[in-house]
Motif scaffolding. Sequence first.
Motif, PDB file in Angstrom:
ATOM      1  N   ARG A  12       0.934  -1.076  -0.009  1.00 54.38           N
ATOM      2  CA  ARG A  12       0.062  -0.162   0.142  1.00 54.38           C
ATOM      3  C   ARG A  12       0.881   1.214   0.052  1.00 54.38           C
ATOM      4  N   PHE A  41      -2.308   4.867  -7.198  1.00 53.21           N
ATOM      5  CA  PHE A  41      -1.795   3.562  -6.862  1.00 53.21           C
ATOM      6  C   PHE A  41      -2.311   2.452  -7.147  1.00 53.21           C
ATOM      7  N   LEU A  42      -3.711   2.293  -7.144  1.00 54.80           N
ATOM      8  CA  LEU A  42      -4.476   1.147  -7.455  1.00 54.80           C
ATOM      9  C   LEU A  42      -4.226   1.134  -8.995  1.00 54.80           C
ATOM     10  N   GLY A  45      -1.149  -0.315  -9.792  1.00 56.16           N
ATOM     11  CA  GLY A  45      -1.037  -1.659  -9.714  1.00 56.16           C
ATOM     12  C   GLY A  45      -1.699  -2.596 -10.601  1.00 56.16           C
ATOM     13  N   ARG A  48       0.411  -2.868 -13.725  1.00 54.59           N
ATOM     14  CA  ARG A  48       1.325  -3.887 -13.902  1.00 54.59           C
ATOM     15  C   ARG A  48       0.951  -5.398 -14.078  1.00 54.59           C
ATOM     16  N   LEU A  55       2.778  -9.682  -9.437  1.00 51.68           N
ATOM     17  CA  LEU A  55       2.992  -9.254  -8.078  1.00 51.68           C
ATOM     18  C   LEU A  55       3.421  -9.935  -6.825  1.00 51.68           C
ATOM     19  N   ARG A  59      -1.232  -8.713  -2.066  1.00 52.29           N
ATOM     20  CA  ARG A  59      -2.448  -7.868  -2.453  1.00 52.29           C
ATOM     21  C   ARG A  59      -2.008  -6.316  -2.625  1.00 52.29           C
ATOM     22  N   VAL A  60      -2.789  -5.523  -3.342  1.00 57.49           N
ATOM     23  CA  VAL A  60      -2.555  -4.257  -3.383  1.00 57.49           C
ATOM     24  C   VAL A  60      -3.746  -3.571  -2.848  1.00 57.49           C
ATOM     25  N   ILE A 157      -6.192 -10.113  -5.664  1.00 58.15           N
ATOM     26  CA  ILE A 157      -5.066  -9.045  -5.862  1.00 58.15           C
ATOM     27  C   ILE A 157      -5.541  -7.577  -5.400  1.00 58.15           C
ATOM     28  N   PHE A 158      -6.826  -7.147  -5.522  1.00 58.95           N
ATOM     29  CA  PHE A 158      -7.255  -5.933  -5.270  1.00 58.95           C
ATOM     30  C   PHE A 158      -8.834  -6.305  -4.384  1.00 58.95           C
TER      31      PHE A 158
END
Length: 497
Positions: A12, A41-42, A45, A48, A55, A59-60, A157-158
Amino acid sequence: MSSGEAVSPIVRPDFMPYEAFHSASSAVERLIEIYERNTAFLRAGLQRVTQGDDLHGVRVRACYPSVRIAVHTYDQVDTRLSYGHVAEPGVYQTTITQPRLFKDYLTEQIGHLLQNHKVPVEVGESNVPIPLHFAFPEGAYVEGEHLEALKRPLRDIFDVPDLAITDDAIVNGTWYGREHEPRPLGPFTAPRVDYSLHRLQHYTATAPGHFQNYVLFTNYQFYVDEFCARARAMLAAGEGDYDALIEPGNRVMRRGEPIATDAAAGRLPQMPAYHLTRADHSGITLVNIGVGPSNAKTITDHIAVLRPHAWLMLGHCAGLRTSQRLGDYVLAHGYVRDDHVLDADLPTWVPVPPLAEVQVALEQAVEEVAGLSGWELKRIMRTGTVATIDNRNWELRDHTEPVQRFAQSRAIALDMESATIAANGFRFRVPYGTLLCVSDKPLHGELKLPGMATAFYRRQVGQHLEIGIRALERLRDMPPERLHSRKLRSFMETAFQ
């Protein structure tokens, strides 16, 4: 979770702690800074991940910004105020989404808190995750084939929308916090607002940022055609004080531009919206909600998060009195709620009162446009109870029971949307009103003959729409604290309007 189940590590952005602010504008700028950093930021992610980076099993996560205030005394606040202050000592907090969209609203609401309580507000990062779905600006587009090729499900992941924290408990009066948990500062949480902002785009085919603070609802396309024709002519001539007309598909016609000759978009959304804008969002939005209480509830559920200053229903109804004529107006001062769509949120035993400010604005607008007043005005307008039902073909059933209800309630008109819109206005603390036009009298066998409908609509729609616009313009001239009166507030309310 079992003791042997692995927990994915979380990445984060750096945590942004709470900081005190004595300036509303500075506090809002910090909200914008946190929100835009965290949503970027999200999105980074996701980029990517779509480029093939898994990753490494993490988790993002990024969280919504939040604003809170701690009040330690029973402040002697002006008792005439319906919002802008808290009722008793405690800590009050709310999560915030899209603070740039709500900048004027947030600056005003935070400003009231600072002025009324003489203590700073604090802005920082909450512990409520921003769902990936809500992290994209208006107009952003994600290629579906990129998502289908992911090595891991997005949910691994999210964060995704969580309906457990996306509800109307605060406005419904059913919110019960845990011990030592801050009390609500605003009527809606950030996830609830995000949910509605995305639904508005879907249902109306216009961006939430185009919505104005004064809203007209109608159930007939005739009103839309008249509204757009007037707006285009006015803007092309440079008349009035409106800046632009925005139609579904975010098509824009600006003041001083020639009327466009290209055809409008062929496929309209479920409830198309049209926005006659002013720079401070004090223009008029018209939404064609179609027929039925379900649509009426759906659209008002979502527009409510924008915190409009007023909404009015302009539509057609069945007249229930022999003395009424086709084309007469009905100014609702009460409602029989047989629509049922709000029964679980607002019990039918809750009265939905008329609001004096709205009633007066509508009556004065009728007087002005029709050129009648006093006793003469009663020739074309009645004030009374409107019954709203959820069965369009009620005439095909046994009439005994509904007719008895209409008689006992003193109802003078019947429709399918007005009580829903008024009740949701009451529930969401949005000033509301209803002015209907009698288009038939089924109880008395008076229906429109072939050809009569077209002539009737051509004659009445223009005048009816003009009345609605002038009523909203009168309401616009009122101070917000007068329009958002104490009648709509409970004994334990959020400080934000």
